[in-house]
Design a protein around this motif. Structure first.
Motif, mmCIF file in Angstrom:
data_model
loop_
_atom_site.group_PDB
_atom_site.id
_atom_site.type_symbol
_atom_site.label_atom_id
_atom_site.label_comp_id
_atom_site.label_asym_id
_atom_site.label_seq_id
_atom_site.Cartn_x
_atom_site.Cartn_y
_atom_site.Cartn_z
ATOM 1 N N VAL A 261 -5.513 2.832 -2.503
ATOM 2 C CA VAL A 261 -3.779 2.642 -1.739
ATOM 3 C C VAL A 261 -3.137 1.253 -2.195
ATOM 4 C CG1 VAL A 261 -2.138 3.242 -0.970
ATOM 5 C CG2 VAL A 261 -3.817 4.897 -1.442
ATOM 6 N N ASP B 64 -0.133 -2.004 -1.236
ATOM 7 C CA ASP B 64 1.139 -2.101 -1.495
ATOM 8 C C ASP B 64 2.207 -3.025 -1.643
ATOM 9 O OD1 ASP B 64 -0.175 -4.130 0.023
ATOM 10 O OD2 ASP B 64 1.132 -3.287 1.980
ATOM 11 N N ILE C 269 -0.155 -3.325 -6.962
ATOM 12 C CA ILE C 269 0.759 -1.677 -6.425
ATOM 13 C C ILE C 269 0.346 -0.710 -7.161
ATOM 14 C CG2 ILE C 269 3.308 -0.339 -5.876
ATOM 15 C CD1 ILE C 269 4.744 -2.497 -6.671
ATOM 16 N N THR C 270 -0.272 -0.068 -6.708
ATOM 17 C CA THR C 270 -1.085 1.342 -6.930
ATOM 18 C C THR C 270 -0.668 3.193 -7.118
ATOM 19 O OG1 THR C 270 -2.536 0.896 -5.766
ATOM 20 C CG2 THR C 270 -2.876 -0.299 -7.627
ATOM 21 N N GLY D 257 0.054 6.008 -4.782
ATOM 22 C CA GLY D 257 0.884 6.333 -3.061
ATOM 23 C C GLY D 257 1.419 7.955 -2.671
ATOM 24 N N ILE D 258 1.482 8.343 -1.987
ATOM 25 C CA ILE D 258 1.066 9.943 -0.986
ATOM 26 C C ILE D 258 1.326 11.139 -2.113
ATOM 27 C CG2 ILE D 258 1.883 11.418 0.964
ATOM 28 C CD1 ILE D 258 2.905 8.428 1.728
ATOM 29 N N LEU E 188 -6.912 1.968 2.096
ATOM 30 C CA LEU E 188 -5.672 1.380 2.085
ATOM 31 C C LEU E 188 -5.931 -0.014 2.102
ATOM 32 C CD1 LEU E 188 -4.131 4.039 5.196
ATOM 33 C CD2 LEU E 188 -3.700 4.209 2.510
ATOM 34 N N ILE F 167 -3.077 -1.593 2.791
ATOM 35 C CA ILE F 167 -1.508 -1.962 2.660
ATOM 36 C C ILE F 167 -1.539 -2.467 4.054
ATOM 37 C CG2 ILE F 167 -1.286 0.075 1.643
ATOM 38 C CD1 ILE F 167 -1.141 1.480 4.001
ATOM 39 N N TYR G 94 0.759 4.934 8.255
ATOM 40 C CA TYR G 94 0.430 6.437 7.051
ATOM 41 C C TYR G 94 -0.361 6.901 7.642
ATOM 42 C CZ TYR G 94 4.495 2.719 5.325
ATOM 43 O OH TYR G 94 5.271 2.016 5.007
ATOM 44 N N PHE H 61 -0.770 10.760 5.068
ATOM 45 C CA PHE H 61 -1.909 10.814 3.513
ATOM 46 C C PHE H 61 -2.879 11.281 4.459
ATOM 47 C CE2 PHE H 61 -0.834 5.935 2.317
ATOM 48 C CZ PHE H 61 -0.513 6.611 0.862
#
Ligand code: DX5
Ligand code: ZN
Length: 213
Positions: A38, A40, A47-48, A50-51, A69, A71, A77, A81
């Protein structure tokens, strides 16, 4: 008893148009966990996933979801997650100022808590948290992209951490792992290997996974 090495293929190198197929491929090849990167666009220049993607993946596999993560402000978050289905949540030492409350927050969802360090971060920074952590992730490339070259110096951190840790700590490495670098890391004491490019770009995924053991 032969010590088990946990293989965690990174779907960053999978075909996102055929993600379910690519997840099933590694699952049937005997992978233990599924590594989900993940990013951000702030903590790392990419950027890859997400939720919602984690929620969808949860529905198609029973493999533990190993969520990495990369991020800023990971504490914001953790809950989403965890509820999306993460089984392991690993955040970065460099992204936060107060580590312990985030470990506690992750563990409050009855999932595993991991702490990761970038290549230039010394091993010693994780020592105060080892008794609380389930996993330490030693990055062996600069986080952000798959397919980079393994940084050999980073492997020196493995024995430093292993020496201070309990038997149950999972020491994971991530970045540039192939059959050769895997052997270096496991001989130093790593017991979990993340691999993206090496597995997914291989013509024979079964053989690639077996060659890491
Ligand atoms: C990089 C990611 C890795 C990445 C590894 O920032 O954390 O998980 O997918 O890719 P390879 O195995 O290709 O170096
Ligand atoms: Zn990763």
């Amino acid at each position: 008893m032969i010590k088990k090495v946990i293989i965690s293929p990174s779907i960053l190198s999978a075909d996102f148009c055929n993600l379910e197929r690519d997840i099933k491929l590694v699952e049937s090849a005997g992978a233990d966990w599924l590594h989900i990167d993940v990013m951000d666009g702030h903590f790392v220049p990419n950027i890859t996933i997400g939720i919602p993607v984690v929620e969808s993946i949860r529905k198609v596999t029973s493999m533990p979801l190993d969520v990495h993560l990369m991020i800023e402000k990971p504490e914001k978050y953790i809950e989403v997650f965890a509820k999306a289905g993460a089984d392991i949540l690993t955040f970065h030492y460099e992204a936060v100022s107060d580590i312990k409350p985030i470990i506690d927050l992750i563990k409050s969802y009855n999932i595993k808590a991991g702490l990761s360090i970038k290549p230039k971060t010394p091993a010693q920074v994780v020592f105060p948290y080892l008794k609380d952590l389930d996993l330490v992730l030693i990055m062996t490339v600069e986080p952000g992209f798959g397919g980079q070259k393994f940084i050999l110096d980073c492997a020196d951190k493995i024995p430093l951490i292993k020496e201070k840790a309990s038997e149950s700590l999972i020491i994971q490495v991530d970045g540039g792992i192939n059959s050769e670098t895997a052997g270096i890391c496991t001989s130093y004491g790593a017991n979990s290997l993340v691999a993206g490019n090496y597995i997914y770009k291989s013509a024979d995924i079964n053989a690639a996974i077996k060659s890491l053991l």
